[in-house]
Scaffold this active site. Structure first.
Site, short mmCIF file in Angstrom:
data_model
loop_
_atom_site.label_atom_id
_atom_site.label_comp_id
_atom_site.label_asym_id
_atom_site.label_seq_id
_atom_site.Cartn_x
_atom_site.Cartn_y
_atom_site.Cartn_z
N LYS A 1 4.79 8.96 8.60
CA LYS A 1 4.52 8.38 9.92
C LYS A 1 5.51 8.85 11.00
O LYS A 1 5.37 9.96 11.49
CB LYS A 1 4.40 6.87 9.79
N TYR B 1 0.86 -1.18 0.00
CA TYR B 1 0.00 0.00 0.00
C TYR B 1 0.90 1.23 0.00
O TYR B 1 1.88 1.29 0.74
CB TYR B 1 -0.89 0.01 1.25
N ASP C 1 9.36 2.79 -0.70
CA ASP C 1 8.37 3.40 0.16
C ASP C 1 8.65 2.95 1.59
O ASP C 1 8.31 1.85 1.99
CB ASP C 1 6.96 2.99 -0.29
C1 LIG Z 1 0.64 4.73 5.61
C2 LIG Z 1 1.39 4.48 4.35
C3 LIG Z 1 1.33 5.36 3.28
C4 LIG Z 1 0.38 6.52 3.23
O1 LIG Z 1 0.65 7.46 4.22
P1 LIG Z 1 -0.53 8.46 4.69
O2 LIG Z 1 0.15 9.40 5.61
O3 LIG Z 1 -1.57 7.59 5.33
O4 LIG Z 1 -1.04 9.12 3.46
C5 LIG Z 1 2.15 5.14 2.20
N1 LIG Z 1 2.98 4.08 2.17
C6 LIG Z 1 3.04 3.20 3.18
C7 LIG Z 1 4.00 2.07 3.10
C8 LIG Z 1 2.23 3.35 4.29
O5 LIG Z 1 2.25 2.44 5.26
#
Ligand SMILES: *Cc1c(COP(=O)(O)O)cnc(C)c1O
Length: 429
Positions: free
Chosen positions: A267, A144, A239
């Protein structure tokens, strides 16, 4: 457990907010339950409006690493508030933040701050397309990357390697430029690249999967990806929105010796405030406006409160280097929970790495999308509800990571293992 006030609030929210929630997974729908409403958090615990206490393994989906309402962080934020909440102008802390991030990640020479992980990945993809002049992107089933249009795409049916929208409102014309490969299956990547030889701008990957539950990359897989990117002038985007400062200082790429072209963060780096970042090789990042022709902007980008909170957390992580401790704590949990499952004859496996883990109700190892998807959801629903009754909050979905913070001490771990012991005996296989 009395949850009357939470139920009242949820009913009211249901009328006013779609599904009652501001992000779908908070709805508890996939575990057939309704959410509790958090009044406050402290350390490893959440307290709801009915006065119940929960040991928290969601930790704001990985954004919290020190624990809730950390005293030092709170002081820092209080001081930041005195100086103003947003300027829309340059401030010294954003320079310090850039310095910390580039210092932690050797692959990042320049970095830009945004307000969420979604913005980070969305902007990185645009930049990769702008830089390479190519359209296609490769992502992995189960990873994701936030909810930008190009990334909310699933594998097409049958032999089609191009993707189809994973949400209404996303153009088929756009989704077809996203190719979906299988994590830990290098061949799936190879065949996409073979079939769409010159049109792949980038591969975006969670180097350690966190969003299908924790799935670790096989060494040959992750190294193979890196090699393919280098050979084909395809940009590699890691990511690391979850893993960035969680699995170690410098993220999964440090653990697996990767050298991505671009990295996305979020995060943890905001200390619980909205933030994101993307950065990488100088020549790529310099294609961004105002220097280059790839546009990207944000009113609240580099928000001084979020940056000051994030800086406090990152400096703490750099100085205290708590990663060995976090790894040992997860290992301890893993051992204890597995033993409890085995005593109750529950088919259970745990994938883990520093400060994050996922237990799957599965008799077999979980190492890709298929094996994760085949884990038993009905058992997870029983587990989730029974653990919540014991005052322990795991994610309200079987395909998520559990996160520990520095506030998850020995008492918390012991309490968790004890609850698992009890709950596994109640679960009906
Ligand atoms: C949470 C997450 C996102 C998206 O971040 P948001 O701050 O919720 O938009 C993107 N990539 C990964 C791997 C994530 O866990």
């Amino acid at each position: 457990m009395n949850r009357k006030e939470s139920e009242r609030l949820y009913e009211k929210a249901w009328d006013l907010i779609p599904g009652g929630v501001n992000s779908p997974v908070r709805a508890f729908m996939s575990v057939g339950d309704t959410p509790f409403y958090v009044k406050r958090g402290k350390g490893a615990y959440l307290y709801d409006v009915d006065g119940n206490e929960y040991l928290d393994y969601v930790a704001s989906w990985g954004a919290i690493i020190l624990g809730h309402a950390d005293d030092g962080l709170n002081q820092e934020v209080a001081a930041a508030l005195e100086d103003g909440t947003s300027f829309g102008a340059c401030h010294p802390l954003e320079v310090e933040m850039a310095e910390i991030i580039t210092g932690a990640f050797s692959s990042i020479e320049k970095v830009r701050l945004v307000s969420s992980g979604t913005e980070a990945t969305m902007s990185a993809i645009r930049l990769a397309r702008g830089f390479t002049g190519k359209s296609g992107i490769i992502k992995f089933r189960g990873c994701y990357h936030g909810h930008a249009d190009s990334l909310l795409v699933k594998a097409g049916s049958g032999l089609a390697t191009f993707g189809t929208p994973d949400s209404a409102g996303i153009l088929i014309d756009l989704a077809r430029h996203t190719y979906v490969a299988d994590f830990n299956h290098l061949d799936s990547v190879r065949s996409i690249i073979r079939d769409h030889n010159n049109d792949i701008a980038c591969i975006i990957i969670e180097p350690i999967m966190g969003n299908m539950g924790v799935i670790l990359p096989e060494k040959a897989f992750i190294e193979g990806i890196q090699e393919m990117c280098r050979d084909r002038e395809i940009l590699l985007i890691c990511d690391e929105v979850i893993t960035g400062f969680r699995v170690t200082y410098g993220g999964a790429q440090h653990l697996y010796n990767l050298n991505p072209d671009l990295t996305c963060l979020g995060k943890i780096i905001g200390g619980g405030f909205p933030i994101g970042a993307f950065g990488g090789k100088r020549e790529i990042m310099e294609r961004l406006a105002p220097l280059g022709d790839v546009y990207q902007a944000g009113t609240l980008s580099g928000n001084p409160i979020a940056v000051r909170a994030g800086l406090y957390v990152l400096k703490y992580l750099k100085e205290a280097a708590p990663y060995r401790l976090l790894r040992e704590r997860v290992e301890f949990l893993r051992g204890g929970i597995l033993e409890a499952a085995s005593r109750a004859s529950i088919p259970f496996v745990i994938n883990s790495i520093t400060a994050m883990f996922t237990g799957f109700f599965s008799p077999d190892e979980v190492n890709d999308y298929e094996t994760a998807a085949h884990s038993n959801r009905v058992l997870y629903e029983q587990f989730f509800k029974a653990m919540l009754e014991e005052g322990i909050f795991f994610a309200p979905s079987p395909f998520e990571a559990a996160f520990i913070t520095l506030s998850h001490g020995e008492n918390e771990l012991a309490k968790t293992i004890e609850a698992c012991e009890k709950v596994f005996r109640k679960i009906k296989v």
